[in-house]
Design a protein around this motif. Sequence first.
Motif, PDB file in Angstrom:
ATOM      1  N   ARG A   1       7.249   7.125   9.247  1.00  0.00           N
ATOM      2  CA  ARG A   1       8.317   7.024  10.245  1.00  0.00           C
ATOM      3  C   ARG A   1       9.686   7.169   9.592  1.00  0.00           C
ATOM      4  N   GLU A   2       9.698   7.157   8.270  1.00  0.00           N
ATOM      5  CA  GLU A   2      10.924   7.390   7.502  1.00  0.00           C
ATOM      6  C   GLU A   2      10.597   8.374   6.394  1.00  0.00           C
ATOM      7  N   ARG A   3      11.598   9.108   5.992  1.00  0.00           N
ATOM      8  CA  ARG A   3      11.412  10.127   4.960  1.00  0.00           C
ATOM      9  C   ARG A   3      10.739   9.536   3.719  1.00  0.00           C
ATOM     10  N   ASP A   4       9.705  10.221   3.279  1.00  0.00           N
ATOM     11  CA  ASP A   4       8.982   9.924   2.036  1.00  0.00           C
ATOM     12  C   ASP A   4       8.088   8.685   2.081  1.00  0.00           C
ATOM     13  N   ALA A   5       8.029   7.974   3.198  1.00  0.00           N
ATOM     14  CA  ALA A   5       7.252   6.730   3.199  1.00  0.00           C
ATOM     15  C   ALA A   5       5.774   6.979   2.889  1.00  0.00           C
ATOM     16  N   SER A   6       5.163   7.982   3.504  1.00  0.00           N
ATOM     17  CA  SER A   6       3.745   8.217   3.227  1.00  0.00           C
ATOM     18  C   SER A   6       3.539   8.728   1.803  1.00  0.00           C
ATOM     19  N   LYS A   7       4.505   9.494   1.294  1.00  0.00           N
ATOM     20  CA  LYS A   7       4.404  10.001  -0.080  1.00  0.00           C
ATOM     21  C   LYS A   7       4.490   8.857  -1.090  1.00  0.00           C
ATOM     22  N   VAL A   8       5.378   7.907  -0.822  1.00  0.00           N
ATOM     23  CA  VAL A   8       5.493   6.740  -1.706  1.00  0.00           C
ATOM     24  C   VAL A   8       4.195   5.928  -1.655  1.00  0.00           C
ATOM     25  N   ALA A   9       3.623   5.789  -0.458  1.00  0.00           N
ATOM     26  CA  ALA A   9       2.348   5.067  -0.340  1.00  0.00           C
ATOM     27  C   ALA A   9       1.267   5.761  -1.159  1.00  0.00           C
ATOM     28  N   LEU A  10       1.233   7.092  -1.118  1.00  0.00           N
ATOM     29  CA  LEU A  10       0.244   7.837  -1.894  1.00  0.00           C
ATOM     30  C   LEU A  10       0.461   7.628  -3.393  1.00  0.00           C
ATOM     31  N   ALA A  11       1.693   7.661  -3.843  1.00  0.00           N
ATOM     32  CA  ALA A  11       1.973   7.438  -5.268  1.00  0.00           C
ATOM     33  C   ALA A  11       1.501   6.051  -5.704  1.00  0.00           C
ATOM     34  N   HIS A  12       1.719   5.053  -4.857  1.00  0.00           N
ATOM     35  CA  HIS A  12       1.259   3.694  -5.190  1.00  0.00           C
ATOM     36  C   HIS A  12      -0.263   3.605  -5.152  1.00  0.00           C
ATOM     37  N   LEU A  13      -0.882   4.323  -4.202  1.00  0.00           N
ATOM     38  CA  LEU A  13      -2.343   4.347  -4.158  1.00  0.00           C
ATOM     39  C   LEU A  13      -2.903   4.901  -5.461  1.00  0.00           C
ATOM     40  N   VAL A  14      -2.394   6.037  -5.908  1.00  0.00           N
ATOM     41  CA  VAL A  14      -2.921   6.671  -7.124  1.00  0.00           C
ATOM     42  C   VAL A  14      -2.732   5.754  -8.329  1.00  0.00           C
ATOM     43  N   GLU A  15      -1.576   5.119  -8.432  1.00  0.00           N
ATOM     44  CA  GLU A  15      -1.357   4.187  -9.542  1.00  0.00           C
ATOM     45  C   GLU A  15      -2.396   3.069  -9.517  1.00  0.00           C
ATOM     46  N   ARG A  16      -2.670   2.540  -8.339  1.00  0.00           N
ATOM     47  CA  ARG A  16      -3.648   1.460  -8.204  1.00  0.00           C
ATOM     48  C   ARG A  16      -5.049   1.947  -8.588  1.00  0.00           C
ATOM     49  N   LEU A  17      -5.427   3.135  -8.105  1.00  0.00           N
ATOM     50  CA  LEU A  17      -6.758   3.664  -8.412  1.00  0.00           C
ATOM     51  C   LEU A  17      -6.930   3.895  -9.911  1.00  0.00           C
ATOM     52  N   ARG A  18      -5.894   4.429 -10.553  1.00  0.00           N
ATOM     53  CA  ARG A  18      -5.969   4.639 -12.005  1.00  0.00           C
ATOM     54  C   ARG A  18      -6.147   3.319 -12.751  1.00  0.00           C
ATOM     55  N   LEU A  19      -5.338   2.326 -12.392  1.00  0.00           N
ATOM     56  CA  LEU A  19      -5.379   1.043 -13.086  1.00  0.00           C
ATOM     57  C   LEU A  19      -6.707   0.322 -12.895  1.00  0.00           C
TER      58      LEU A  19
END
Length: 196
Positions: A136-154
Motif C-alpha cells: 500500500r506504500e512504495r517498496d513495502a512488499s519489496k522490503v518484506a521480501l528482503a527481510h524474508l530472504v534474510e530470515r531464510l538464509r539465517l
Amino acid sequence: MVELTAELLLRAYAAGLFPMAEDRDDPYLHWVDPDARGVIPLADFHVPRRLARTVRRSEFKIRVDTDFDAVIAGCAESTAKRPRTWINHQILRLYGELFARGHVHTVECWREGRLVGGLYGVSLRAAFFGESMFSRERDASKVALAHLVERLRLRGFRLLDTQFVTPHLAMFGAIEVPRERYRALLADAFQVQARF
C-alpha cells in the motif's frame, strides 16, 4: 469430491503442487504443476541499490506472524494493476488453518500502526513457498521480501519457491527452472529441518 484439508494441502506442496482459484468468487481450487517453476536462489538474491538504502533506513517496522488475516486480506485486495485475485474463500480458510498450525508465515511492514505491505507463504522443512505479497506504500512488499530472504538464509532454508517469475521478482534474481530440476531442489530442501 474429496474435501480439501490443510493436511492434504501440505502433502501437495511436498509433491510440488500448489492450489489456485480462477478468481475470488470461484468456489473451487485447481492444482498447478507448471512446466517451469519460479525460484529465487537464496545465495543469489539481489537487492537493487535504491531498495537497499530503503531497507537500511528502516522506514517500516517489520513484524513476523502478527496479523495473518490482515496480510491475506491485503493480498486479496483488488488494485488498478490487479483487478482480479485468485484468493477465494477456500484459500482463506485453508491457509488460516495452516497459519494456526505454524506452517504459514507472514512478513509485515507497518508504519504508524498501519499495515502497509507484506507477504505470506508456506514453510515445510527447509523450503518456503511464497504465495502472495501486497503493498500500500512504495517498496513495502519489496522490503518484506528482503527481510524474508534474510530470515531464510539465517535459519538454514534451502529453497524459496515463487511459483512463477514476474518482472517484479526477476529484479531480485528469480529464475525459472524446469519441473524436474525443481523437484530435485525440493527433495534437497526436504532433507533438512529448518525453523522459520
